[in-house]
Every structure is written in structure tokens, then in C-alpha cells.
Design an enzyme around this catalytic site. Structure first.
Site, PDB file in Angstrom:
ATOM      1  N   HIS A   1      -7.322 -22.196  -8.130  1.00  0.00           N
ATOM      2  CA  HIS A   1      -7.922 -20.703  -8.797  1.00  0.00           C
ATOM      3  C   HIS A   1      -8.526 -20.875 -10.096  1.00  0.00           C
ATOM      4  CE1 HIS A   1      -3.796 -20.655 -10.627  1.00  0.00           C
ATOM      5  NE2 HIS A   1      -4.432 -19.807 -11.357  1.00  0.00           N
TER       6      HIS A   1
HETATM    7  C1  UD1 Z   1      -4.746 -14.877 -13.882  1.00  0.00           C
HETATM    8  C2  UD1 Z   1      -4.344 -15.710 -15.072  1.00  0.00           C
HETATM    9  C3  UD1 Z   1      -3.913 -17.235 -14.668  1.00  0.00           C
HETATM   10  C4  UD1 Z   1      -3.073 -17.198 -13.628  1.00  0.00           C
HETATM   11  C5  UD1 Z   1      -3.704 -16.591 -12.320  1.00  0.00           C
HETATM   12  C6  UD1 Z   1      -2.492 -16.469 -11.077  1.00  0.00           C
HETATM   13  C7  UD1 Z   1      -5.318 -15.106 -16.922  1.00  0.00           C
HETATM   14  C8  UD1 Z   1      -6.432 -15.403 -18.202  1.00  0.00           C
HETATM   15  N1  UD1 Z   1      -5.457 -15.667 -15.944  1.00  0.00           N
HETATM   16  O1  UD1 Z   1      -5.775 -15.580 -13.357  1.00  0.00           O
HETATM   17  O2  UD1 Z   1      -3.458 -17.713 -15.885  1.00  0.00           O
HETATM   18  O3  UD1 Z   1      -2.744 -18.586 -13.219  1.00  0.00           O
HETATM   19  O4  UD1 Z   1      -4.011 -15.212 -12.878  1.00  0.00           O
HETATM   20  O5  UD1 Z   1      -3.044 -15.741 -10.150  1.00  0.00           O
HETATM   21  O6  UD1 Z   1      -4.798 -14.235 -17.325  1.00  0.00           O
HETATM   22  N2  UD1 Z   1      -8.432 -10.236  -8.053  1.00  0.00           N
HETATM   23  C9  UD1 Z   1      -8.087  -9.783  -6.790  1.00  0.00           C
HETATM   24  N3  UD1 Z   1      -6.993  -9.047  -6.662  1.00  0.00           N
HETATM   25  C10 UD1 Z   1      -5.932  -9.035  -7.520  1.00  0.00           C
HETATM   26  C11 UD1 Z   1      -6.291  -9.864  -8.726  1.00  0.00           C
HETATM   27  C12 UD1 Z   1      -7.447 -10.405  -9.053  1.00  0.00           C
HETATM   28  O7  UD1 Z   1      -9.110  -9.456  -6.128  1.00  0.00           O
HETATM   29  O8  UD1 Z   1      -4.816  -8.359  -7.425  1.00  0.00           O
HETATM   30  C13 UD1 Z   1      -9.763 -11.127  -8.110  1.00  0.00           C
HETATM   31  C14 UD1 Z   1     -10.852 -10.335  -8.930  1.00  0.00           C
HETATM   32  O9  UD1 Z   1     -12.039 -10.583  -8.253  1.00  0.00           O
HETATM   33  C15 UD1 Z   1     -10.653 -10.724 -10.343  1.00  0.00           C
HETATM   34  C16 UD1 Z   1     -10.199 -12.117  -9.903  1.00  0.00           C
HETATM   35  O10 UD1 Z   1      -9.443 -12.086  -8.677  1.00  0.00           O
HETATM   36  O11 UD1 Z   1     -11.905 -10.743 -11.126  1.00  0.00           O
HETATM   37  C17 UD1 Z   1      -9.553 -13.015 -11.082  1.00  0.00           C
HETATM   38  O12 UD1 Z   1      -8.348 -12.071 -11.397  1.00  0.00           O
HETATM   39  P1  UD1 Z   1      -7.782 -12.247 -13.045  1.00  0.00           P
HETATM   40  O13 UD1 Z   1      -6.615 -11.469 -13.146  1.00  0.00           O
HETATM   41  O14 UD1 Z   1      -8.761 -11.995 -13.944  1.00  0.00           O
HETATM   42  O15 UD1 Z   1      -7.679 -13.910 -13.324  1.00  0.00           O
HETATM   43  P2  UD1 Z   1      -6.883 -14.770 -12.209  1.00  0.00           P
HETATM   44  O16 UD1 Z   1      -8.050 -15.721 -11.922  1.00  0.00           O
HETATM   45  O17 UD1 Z   1      -5.983 -14.288 -11.055  1.00  0.00           O
END
Ligand code: UD1
Length: 380
Positions: free
Chosen positions: A221
Site C-alpha cells: 500500500h
Molecule cells: C495510511 C498511513 C500509513 C499506514 C496506512 C495503513 C499516513 C501518511 N499513511 O496510509 O502510514 O501504513 O495508513 O493502512 O498516514 N481509503 C478508503 N477507506 C479507508 C481509508 C482509506 O477507501 O477507510 C482509501 C482512500 O481512497 C484514501 C486512500 O485509501 O485516499 C489512502 O488512505 P490514507 O489514510 O490517506 O493513507 P493510507 O495509504 O491508508
């Protein structure tokens, strides 16, 4: 609404913060250990909001219902960080906590630490001092900055202290207590869900026979691996080669699912007969998948540590790690994503079982109790 709830919270709590999936297994044992000795409150920023990315974890880990949910959701890094800050500030002002405790390195960690510091509320950072020395990683920025703001820093491995001292953190603030995530792992290991059950639930009987005599688990991820289409395409062709050697179970993170869809690469993935994709799984499911795997391929930080604790070989699909003890003492090998390197390590693991590894110092299930002891003295 949340401000009203914050005003109704008892004053002077130790305010614990969670936001994203890797926070939950860290906060659970801390809150359980502190329960009854310190007044606690829990704020969820809502950085992760899907049932599979959070609700399931609250249930399985027995985390109390958050007092406050900031419901921030997804966005760019700066937007998300700023939005959490704007929503957290009035909560802190209304609730006047005695201290704010943050864990790990996600955007919620730095956002809430920064608000607390500006409000002159002491910040406590659990999992301090880890460094990849790679500032292109958003988490590295979050780690460095959070540690500068923290008044009390709890570390998981000895090198963390050296990193903090080098950055000017005062020695008396640093406490080597071990790894709270391993507290959760040891507590819940016996409840881990069997891989066969996980496959049956999400795929019917597809993959059950194929994986019965051994499988690898893949998670992916990191923005550096999934956001850039040529890189992701390269990883998928590597995955094809891996799956010709051993079946692969692949719970797909929402960020990765979105990238696969956007780039059209999901079709190539669907055609790989040795790769069994599924939506993100819960904590007990992931524990079960890792516990029985021949090996794990991942770009996650936490799983490098969990595989070391479980004694399962881990191939880290990144160029560096902020958790060097997993390489020096544990079962981890950092390979990056170049196919020849990954496949060489994979072949060695399949032939020999990989590095034996040992359990790092203080990864004994008692880290949160040590935190409780230090906090007791500190509060007095
Ligand atoms: C975040 C953390 C990362 C951690 C990871 C675990 C930061 C900078 N990154 O990354 O360190 O390893 O979480 O998962 O804080 N999304 C959904 N549903 C959710 C959450 C996210 O669909 O419940 C999708 C959305 O499209 C979103 C993308 O995932 O834009 C990324 O989510 P985000 O929380 O920005 O970062 P992660 O890649 O999950």
C-alpha cells in the site's frame, strides 16, 4: 456536536488518539493497561473509516468506543493533516486534557501532536525514534516532527534512542519499553482465524486446496509502490513469478485497489491463477494468515515486526526500513522491488526456511505495563 461532547468529557484526561489501521493494535493494550489508573479519553480522527479498515479492529481488539470522532476521511496529505488539526483544536480546548498520547507515524499522529503542542498540552509519543532516513516517505516526516514535539517518548528498539539523541531530544524523556504492537499480537495469537476459514469466507472454496500445502501473504500500500503505474506494473509481473513458485493470498488495501482500477491493471491481476485477492481483512484474520504462511511479502512497517515476533520469514518490498532490528535480529530481509533480488531471497526461503531470527529485547507482551509504570511516575 463533537465540541459539545468534548466539553462534557471530564477535564484532565489522558487523551489517546487513533486514526488509521496501524494505530489500533498499538492503542488497545495501552488503554487496557492504563484503565482504572489514569482517567482516559479516546479520539478517533476518522482517517480510516471503512468497516474493514477500522470498525472490525475496534471489535476484535476490544478498544472502547471513541469519545470523539473527527470524521476527517481521505484527502491529500496536507489537506488531511490540516483538516485533522482544525477539527482537533476545539476538542482539545474544550476538554483540556492532561496530556495527548499519539502512536506510530500516520498523518493523525503528527496532526494531533502539533495541535496539542500549540495548546501547551504535553505530547506522549509511543513508537518514537524509528527512522528510515528516507524523507520521501510521508511517515518519516511524521516521525521526525512528532518526536520533536513530544515530552515523553517510548521506544521499541535500542537504535531509536540513538536516533533521538542525535536529533537533540533530551535523554531523560526517552524510555525503552518494548513494542506495544507485540503486546496485542501475543494476547490475541490464540484467537487468530485459520487461513482456510478466511479463504472460505471471502472466496468460497477458491484457493483452499491450492493454499493447503503452503502459501505466501502479500500486502502492498505504500504510495511509492502503488501510486506510480509503471512501478505497480513491475510489481505485478514480479507477483506473477512469485505465484508460479507458491500460491499468494493478497488482501488488497483500498489505496492499492484504487490504483489498480485507475491504471486498468486489475485485469492482469485477476488473470493470475496463483494469486488469491480479497478485501482488507480484520486483525485476527491477518494474524491467522501470517501465522501459518511460509513467508510474507509486504511494504507495511508493522508486519515486518509482527513476522519477526511470529518467526515467519518476511520480504520487505521497500528500499529501506525504519525498523532495523527486524533485519538484524528478526526474520526480515529488505529487498526493494527488483525481481531478481526478491526472487533470490524467495527461493532461498522456500529452499531453507529463511532466517531463523530471534525475538528482540522487550518484545515480551509487557510493553504497555512498562508505559504504565513510567506514566505513573511522570504524572506524580
Ligand atoms: C495510511 C498511513 C500509513 C499506514 C496506512 C495503513 C499516513 C501518511 N499513511 O496510509 O502510514 O501504513 O495508513 O493502512 O498516514 N481509503 C478508503 N477507506 C479507508 C481509508 C482509506 O477507501 O477507510 C482509501 C482512500 O481512497 C484514501 C486512500 O485509501 O485516499 C489512502 O488512505 P490514507 O489514510 O490517506 O493513507 P493510507 O495509504 O491508508
Amino acid at each position: 456536536m463533537e465540541i459539545k461532547r468534548a466539553m462534557n468529557l471530564p477535564k484532565g484526561t489522558l487523551m489517546c488518539v487513533v486514526g488509521a489501521r496501524p494505530n489500533f493494535m498499538k492503542i488497545a493494550p495501552i488503554m487496557a493497561a492504563l484503565e482504572g489508573s489514569v482517567p482516559l479519553s479516546l479520539v478517533h480522527t476518522g482517517q480510516h473509516y471503512d468497516t474493514r479498515m477500522q470498525t472490525l479492529f475496534f471489535q476484535q481488539l476490544g478498544i472502547p468506543e471513541p469519545d470523539i470522532n473527527l470524521e476527517v476521511g481521505s484527502g491529500s496529505h496536507s489537506w488531511q493533516t490540516a483538516e485533522i488539526m482544525q477539527r482537533f483544536e476545539p476538542v482539545v480546548e474544550a476538554a483540556t486534557p492532561a496530556a495527548v498520547l499519539v502512536v506510530g507515524d500516520v498523518n493523525s499522529t503528527i496532526a494531533c501532536a502539533l495541535v496539542a503542542a500549540k495548546e501547551q498540552i504535553p505530547v506522549i509519543h509511543v513508537e518514537a525514534g524509528l527512522r528510515s532516513f528516507d524523507r520521501s516517505m510521508p511517515e518519516e516526516i511524521n516521525r521526525v516532527l512528532t518526536d520533536q514535539l513530544a515530552r515523553l517518548l517510548f521506544t521499541t528498539e535500542r537504535t531509536a534512542r540513538d536516533n533521538l539523541l542525535r536529533e537533540g531530544v533530551e535523554e531523560h524523556r526517552i524510555h525503552f519499553v518494548g513494542n506495544v504492537m507485540i503486546d496485542s499480537l501475543l494476547k490475541h495469537r490464540s484467537k487468530a482465524v485459520a487461513p482456510r476459514e478466511i479463504l472460505l469466507r471471502s472466496k468460497g472454496d477458491v484457493g483452499v486446496d491450492a493454499c493447503a500445502s503452503g502459501y505466501a501473504v502479500l500486502t502492498l500500500h505504500r504510495p511509492a509502490n502503488v501510486d506510480d503505474t509503471p512501478t505497480l506494473r513491475g510489481i505485478l509481473s514480479l507477483l506473477q513469478e512469485v505465484s508460479e513458485r507458491i500460491p499468494v493470498i493478497f488482501p488488497v488495501h483500498p489505496r492499492t485497489a484504487a490504483a489498480l482500477e485507475r491504471s486498468g491493471l486489475h485485469q492482469a491481476l485477476e488473470q493470475m491463477s496463483g494469486v488469491f485477492c480479497m478485501p482488507p481483512v480484520g486483525y485476527l484474520e491477518m494474524l491467522g494468515l501470517m501465522n501459518k504462511a511460509r513467508l510474507v511479502l509486504t511494504d507495511s512497517g508493522g508486519m515486518q515486526e509482527e513476522t519477526t515476533a511470529l518467526g515467519i520469514p518476511c520480504i520487505t518490498l521497500r528500499d529501506n526500513t525504519e525498523r532495523p532490528i527486524t533485519v538484524e535480529e528478526g526474520t526480515n530481509t529488505v529487498t526493494g522491488v527488483a525481481p531478481e533480488r526478491v526472487l533470490a531471497v524467495l527461493d532461498d526461503i522456500l529452499a531453507t526456511g529463511g532466517k531463523a531470527g530471534r525475538i528482540p529485547e522487550l518484545w515480551d507482551g509487557r510493553a504497555s505495563l512498562r508505559i504504565k509504570e513510567v506514566l505513573g511516575d511522570w504524572i506524580r
